[in-house]
Design a protein around this motif. Structure first.
Motif, PDB file in Angstrom:
ATOM      1  N   LEU A   1       4.884  12.902   7.893  1.00 45.27           N
ATOM      2  CA  LEU A   1       4.805  11.900   6.827  1.00 45.27           C
ATOM      3  C   LEU A   1       4.464  10.499   7.336  1.00 45.27           C
ATOM      4  CD1 LEU A   1       5.099  11.460   3.776  1.00 45.27           C
ATOM      5  CD2 LEU A   1       7.514  10.983   4.185  1.00 45.27           C
ATOM      6  N   PRO A   2       5.114   9.970   8.387  1.00 44.39           N
ATOM      7  CA  PRO A   2       4.724   8.630   8.856  1.00 44.39           C
ATOM      8  C   PRO A   2       3.280   8.572   9.361  1.00 44.39           C
ATOM      9  CG  PRO A   2       6.855   9.204   9.728  1.00 44.39           C
ATOM     10  CD  PRO A   2       6.312  10.426   9.071  1.00 44.39           C
ATOM     11  N   LEU A   3       2.780   9.658   9.940  1.00 43.45           N
ATOM     12  CA  LEU A   3       1.391   9.662  10.400  1.00 43.45           C
ATOM     13  C   LEU A   3       0.422   9.578   9.231  1.00 43.45           C
ATOM     14  CD1 LEU A   3       1.650  12.407  13.154  1.00 43.45           C
ATOM     15  CD2 LEU A   3       1.586   9.928  13.459  1.00 43.45           C
ATOM     16  N   LYS A   4       0.742  10.231   8.136  1.00 42.68           N
ATOM     17  CA  LYS A   4      -0.104  10.164   6.944  1.00 42.68           C
ATOM     18  C   LYS A   4       0.012   8.811   6.259  1.00 42.68           C
ATOM     19  CE  LYS A   4      -1.722  14.323   7.147  1.00 42.68           C
ATOM     20  NZ  LYS A   4      -3.117  14.542   7.472  1.00 42.68           N
ATOM     21  N   ILE A   5       1.204   8.242   6.233  1.00 38.52           N
ATOM     22  CA  ILE A   5       1.412   6.955   5.576  1.00 38.52           C
ATOM     23  C   ILE A   5       0.703   5.846   6.350  1.00 38.52           C
ATOM     24  CG2 ILE A   5       3.175   5.218   5.041  1.00 38.52           C
ATOM     25  CD1 ILE A   5       5.012   7.476   4.246  1.00 38.52           C
ATOM     26  N   ARG A   6       0.626   5.969   7.666  1.00 36.83           N
ATOM     27  CA  ARG A   6       0.011   4.938   8.495  1.00 36.83           C
ATOM     28  C   ARG A   6      -1.445   4.691   8.116  1.00 36.83           C
ATOM     29  NH1 ARG A   6       0.114   5.957  14.744  1.00 36.83           N
ATOM     30  NH2 ARG A   6      -1.358   7.546  14.089  1.00 36.83           N
ATOM     31  N   THR A   7      -2.131   5.716   7.629  1.00 38.81           N
ATOM     32  CA  THR A   7      -3.536   5.566   7.262  1.00 38.81           C
ATOM     33  C   THR A   7      -3.735   4.917   5.903  1.00 38.81           C
ATOM     34  OG1 THR A   7      -3.620   7.785   6.309  1.00 38.81           O
ATOM     35  CG2 THR A   7      -4.181   7.568   8.641  1.00 38.81           C
ATOM     36  N   MET A   8      -2.666   4.788   5.120  1.00 39.01           N
ATOM     37  CA  MET A   8      -2.771   4.188   3.796  1.00 39.01           C
ATOM     38  C   MET A   8      -2.886   2.670   3.918  1.00 39.01           C
ATOM     39  SD  MET A   8       0.028   6.579   1.863  1.00 39.01           S
ATOM     40  CE  MET A   8       0.065   5.575   0.429  1.00 39.01           C
ATOM     41  N   ALA A   9      -3.345   2.024   2.845  1.00 37.37           N
ATOM     42  CA  ALA A   9      -3.578   0.579   2.858  1.00 37.37           C
ATOM     43  C   ALA A   9      -2.270  -0.202   2.933  1.00 37.37           C
ATOM     44  CB  ALA A   9      -4.361   0.166   1.617  1.00 37.37           C
ATOM     45  N   SER A  10      -1.257   0.219   2.212  1.00 40.59           N
ATOM     46  CA  SER A  10       0.023  -0.496   2.181  1.00 40.59           C
ATOM     47  C   SER A  10       1.039   0.183   3.093  1.00 40.59           C
ATOM     48  CB  SER A  10       0.551  -0.565   0.756  1.00 40.59           C
ATOM     49  OG  SER A  10       0.778   0.751   0.277  1.00 40.59           O
ATOM     50  N   SER A  11       0.603   0.580   4.276  1.00 35.65           N
ATOM     51  CA  SER A  11       1.473   1.360   5.144  1.00 35.65           C
ATOM     52  C   SER A  11       2.639   0.543   5.684  1.00 35.65           C
ATOM     53  CB  SER A  11       0.675   1.946   6.302  1.00 35.65           C
ATOM     54  OG  SER A  11       0.170   0.908   7.117  1.00 35.65           O
ATOM     55  N   ASN A  12       2.432  -0.758   5.960  1.00 34.33           N
ATOM     56  CA  ASN A  12       3.525  -1.567   6.499  1.00 34.33           C
ATOM     57  C   ASN A  12       4.677  -1.680   5.510  1.00 34.33           C
ATOM     58  OD1 ASN A  12       2.274  -2.011   8.923  1.00 34.33           O
ATOM     59  ND2 ASN A  12       1.300  -3.914   8.262  1.00 34.33           N
ATOM     60  N   THR A  13       4.360  -1.837   4.239  1.00 33.64           N
ATOM     61  CA  THR A  13       5.400  -1.944   3.222  1.00 33.64           C
ATOM     62  C   THR A  13       6.159  -0.635   3.075  1.00 33.64           C
ATOM     63  OG1 THR A  13       4.029  -3.537   2.039  1.00 33.64           O
ATOM     64  CG2 THR A  13       5.836  -2.514   0.812  1.00 33.64           C
ATOM     65  N   ILE A  14       5.453   0.466   3.039  1.00 29.51           N
ATOM     66  CA  ILE A  14       6.107   1.768   2.868  1.00 29.51           C
ATOM     67  C   ILE A  14       6.960   2.108   4.076  1.00 29.51           C
ATOM     68  CG2 ILE A  14       5.687   4.238   2.616  1.00 29.51           C
ATOM     69  CD1 ILE A  14       3.184   3.513   0.987  1.00 29.51           C
ATOM     70  N   LEU A  15       6.447   1.878   5.278  1.00 29.10           N
ATOM     71  CA  LEU A  15       7.225   2.164   6.481  1.00 29.10           C
ATOM     72  C   LEU A  15       8.432   1.237   6.595  1.00 29.10           C
ATOM     73  CD1 LEU A  15       4.446   2.924   9.106  1.00 29.10           C
ATOM     74  CD2 LEU A  15       5.990   4.527   8.002  1.00 29.10           C
TER      75      LEU A  15
END
Length: 135
Positions: free
Chosen positions: A32-46
């Motif tokens: 999941l974190p690897l997939k989220i990292r590619t998203m535009a708002s990844s810093n907020t989600i992480l």
């Protein structure tokens, strides 16, 4: 006489289901974190995920460990030990601390000390950022 074969099969079946489900959840949590990292708002989600996991661990620690430590400190400070232990230093009899939740107070004091150190570090880092280097 009742046979234990069906109950042992149920236990083995449950163990396999638990193993597979734990493996799948661990894989999902790792990918999941690897997939989220590619998203535009990844810093907020992480950042939100990091705060949530920190809250889970902090809540678990406070809800399960702090009441037990309060009971132990209350026993030591209550004077419920016999008079031989008090004289030898095994127990402490402090009257005004008998009803005071000392473990909760020390935990809160520790949080405030960490907050104070963090605020001092952040403010000193901001002051260094404001100063412009001489040319």
């Amino acid at each position: 006489m009742i046979s234990n074969d069906s109950s042992s099969n149920d236990v083995v079946h449950f163990q396999w289901v638990a193993i597979i489900s734990l493996f799948l959840m661990a894989m999902f949590g790792g990918i999941l974190p690897l997939k989220i990292r590619t998203m535009a708002s990844s810093n907020t989600i992480l950042s939100l995920g990091n705060m949530f996991s920190g809250g889970v661990f902090l809540g678990g620690g406070l809800l399960h460990l702090l009441p037990e430590s309060n009971e132990d400190l209350t026993f030591v400070l209550s004077g419920s030990c016999d008079s031989n232990n008090v004289e030898d230093g095994g127990c402490i009899d402090i009257v005004w601390l008998r009803d005071f939740p000392l473990a909760f107070f020390l935990c809160g004091l520790g949080f405030f000390c960490i907050l104070l150190v963090e605020e001092i570090a952040i403010s000193s880092a901001n002051k260094q950022d404001i100063k412009e280097p001489s040319v």
